[in-house]
Design an enzyme around this catalytic site. Structure first.
Site, PDB file in Angstrom:
ATOM      1  N   HIS A   1       0.815  -1.221   0.000  1.00 36.76           N
ATOM      2  CA  HIS A   1       0.000   0.000   0.000  1.00 36.76           C
ATOM      3  C   HIS A   1       0.846   1.268   0.000  1.00 36.76           C
ATOM      4  CE1 HIS A   1       0.388  -0.258   4.523  1.00 36.76           C
ATOM      5  NE2 HIS A   1       0.449   1.050   4.380  1.00 36.76           N
TER       6      HIS A   1
ATOM      7  N   ASP B   1       0.256  -7.613   1.299  1.00 36.29           N
ATOM      8  CA  ASP B   1       0.658  -6.214   1.498  1.00 36.29           C
ATOM      9  C   ASP B   1       2.179  -6.065   1.527  1.00 36.29           C
ATOM     10  OD1 ASP B   1       0.128  -3.510   1.677  1.00 36.29           O
ATOM     11  OD2 ASP B   1       0.112  -3.507   3.863  1.00 36.29           O
TER      12      ASP B   1
ATOM     13  N   SER C   1       4.683   2.281   8.029  1.00 31.23           N
ATOM     14  CA  SER C   1       4.377   1.180   7.115  1.00 31.23           C
ATOM     15  C   SER C   1       5.593   0.804   6.280  1.00 31.23           C
ATOM     16  CB  SER C   1       3.231   1.576   6.181  1.00 31.23           C
ATOM     17  OG  SER C   1       2.023   1.700   6.884  1.00 31.23           O
TER      18      SER C   1
END
Length: 335
Positions: free
Chosen positions: A80, A110, A187
């Site tokens: 993402h 992911d 992230s």
């Protein structure tokens, strides 16, 4: 494992407290040394990932983190973070900055794999065997939350083997839960053990909650990395159905000696798919694959990894109240 320990005090004849073994300060120093040692070893390999691209027809930019796992510039991050990116740039803790290209992405886990476009020999982090990770052990997160580069937070592994919904709706298995603080920008960064090994790639937090964050296990990330380097993508097997979870009829389940309460009803079959060729029909309720219970769609997806491509499996199912099984030869799912 390193940790804090609070010892009960006893009194000697002078009335002064007496400690046995290491003092609380010594133990705190041991914890600090474990954390700082891991950070010193790995932080040079954690990068800031800057992204420019387009989403929903509009120009966009964002940022996240990444972990260098090979000295020639191979980097793990989150899918993402780079989704929709036209331009990716990575910046190291020492200030060096390079453009990067995306070698492969896997929305189902992911995880994305980048390569920094440089001939420099880059610092690297080592991936751990995440199957050896245990709840309670030290967890150290390094990343770039809210633009603050090379930020460190520490806590423990709260749980292992969690499942987490990816942004595409798929279920990421074998996720590590931690109470190490994560914020937007973390992230793709590293979740470390006290031995300076990457046990996970930080991926998500629960908004409004405190101390609940998640990382994709390093073993999953390594599998994605190896497949991307070999094939340019993650390969998975295909059954060729659209289905939904439904409750089983109790009488039929009891007669088939099944303890589970649900299965997957086939709502549609892809023409000439493995399921179609094996004679499965809309309305059939799948309850098992190769002896493993199937209680929902996610159970099927977990069993359709790359190692199942070309494999013949046994599917058990109900057709009405009739319990049956069939052999299905799986093929490869399209991109």
């Amino acid at each position: 494992m390193y940790g804090l320990s609070f010892l009960s005090n006893t009194s000697n004849r002078t009335g002064k407290p007496e400690h046995s073994g290491a003092t609380d300060r010594d133990r705190l120093d041991s914890y600090s040394e474990a954390v700082t040692g891991a950070v010193d070893a790995v932080s040079p390999a954690v990068v800031h990932v800057g992204v420019k691209g387009e989403r929903d027809g509009r120009a966009s930019q964002g940022s996240g983190s990444g972990v260098i796992v090979s000295p020639d510039g191979i980097i793990l991050t989150n899918n993402h973070v780079v989704d929709g990116a036209r331009d990716v740039r990575v910046t190291l803790a020492d200030g060096r900055s390079f453009s990067a290209r995306t070698l492969g992405r896997d929305a189902d886990t992911d995880i994305a794999v980048l390569r920094a476009e440089t001939m420099d020999h880059l610092p690297t982090a080592m991936l751990a065997d995440s199957k050896r990770v245990k709840p309670g052990q030290i967890a150290i997160a390094i990343g770039n939350p809210l633009g603050f580069q090379s930020s460190v937070s520490a806590g423990i592994v709260s749980a292992v083997g969690r499942s987490l919904r990816a942004q595409n709706g798929g279920l990421i298995s074998d996720v590590i839960q931690t109470d190490a603080a994560l914020n937007p920008g973390n992230s793709g960064g590293a979740l470390l053990s006290s031995h300076a090994e990457v046990i996970g790639i930080n991926t998500a937090m629960i908004m409004g909650a405190q101390g609940i964050a998640f990382a994709v296990a390093s073993s999953t990330a390594l599998n994605v990395l190896m497949q991307v380097l070999a094939h340019g993508r993650v390969r998975r097997a295909r059954l060729g159905i659209a289905g939904e979870q439904v409750p089983l009829r109790r009488r039929a389940a009891y007669a088939a000696n099944l303890s589970q309460e649900s299965g997957v009803a086939i709502r549609d079959l892809h023409a000439s798919s493995p399921a179609d060729r094996a004679g499965l029909r809309p309305g059939d309720v799948i309850v098992g694959i190769d002896g493993t219970p199937v209680t929902g769609v996610d159970d099927i997806l977990r069993l359709l990894g790359h190692d199942a491509i070309g494999k013949s499996i046994t599917v058990t199912y109900f057709r009405g109240d009739t319990f049956a099984e069939t052999r299905v030869l799986l093929d490869e799912r399209e991109k």
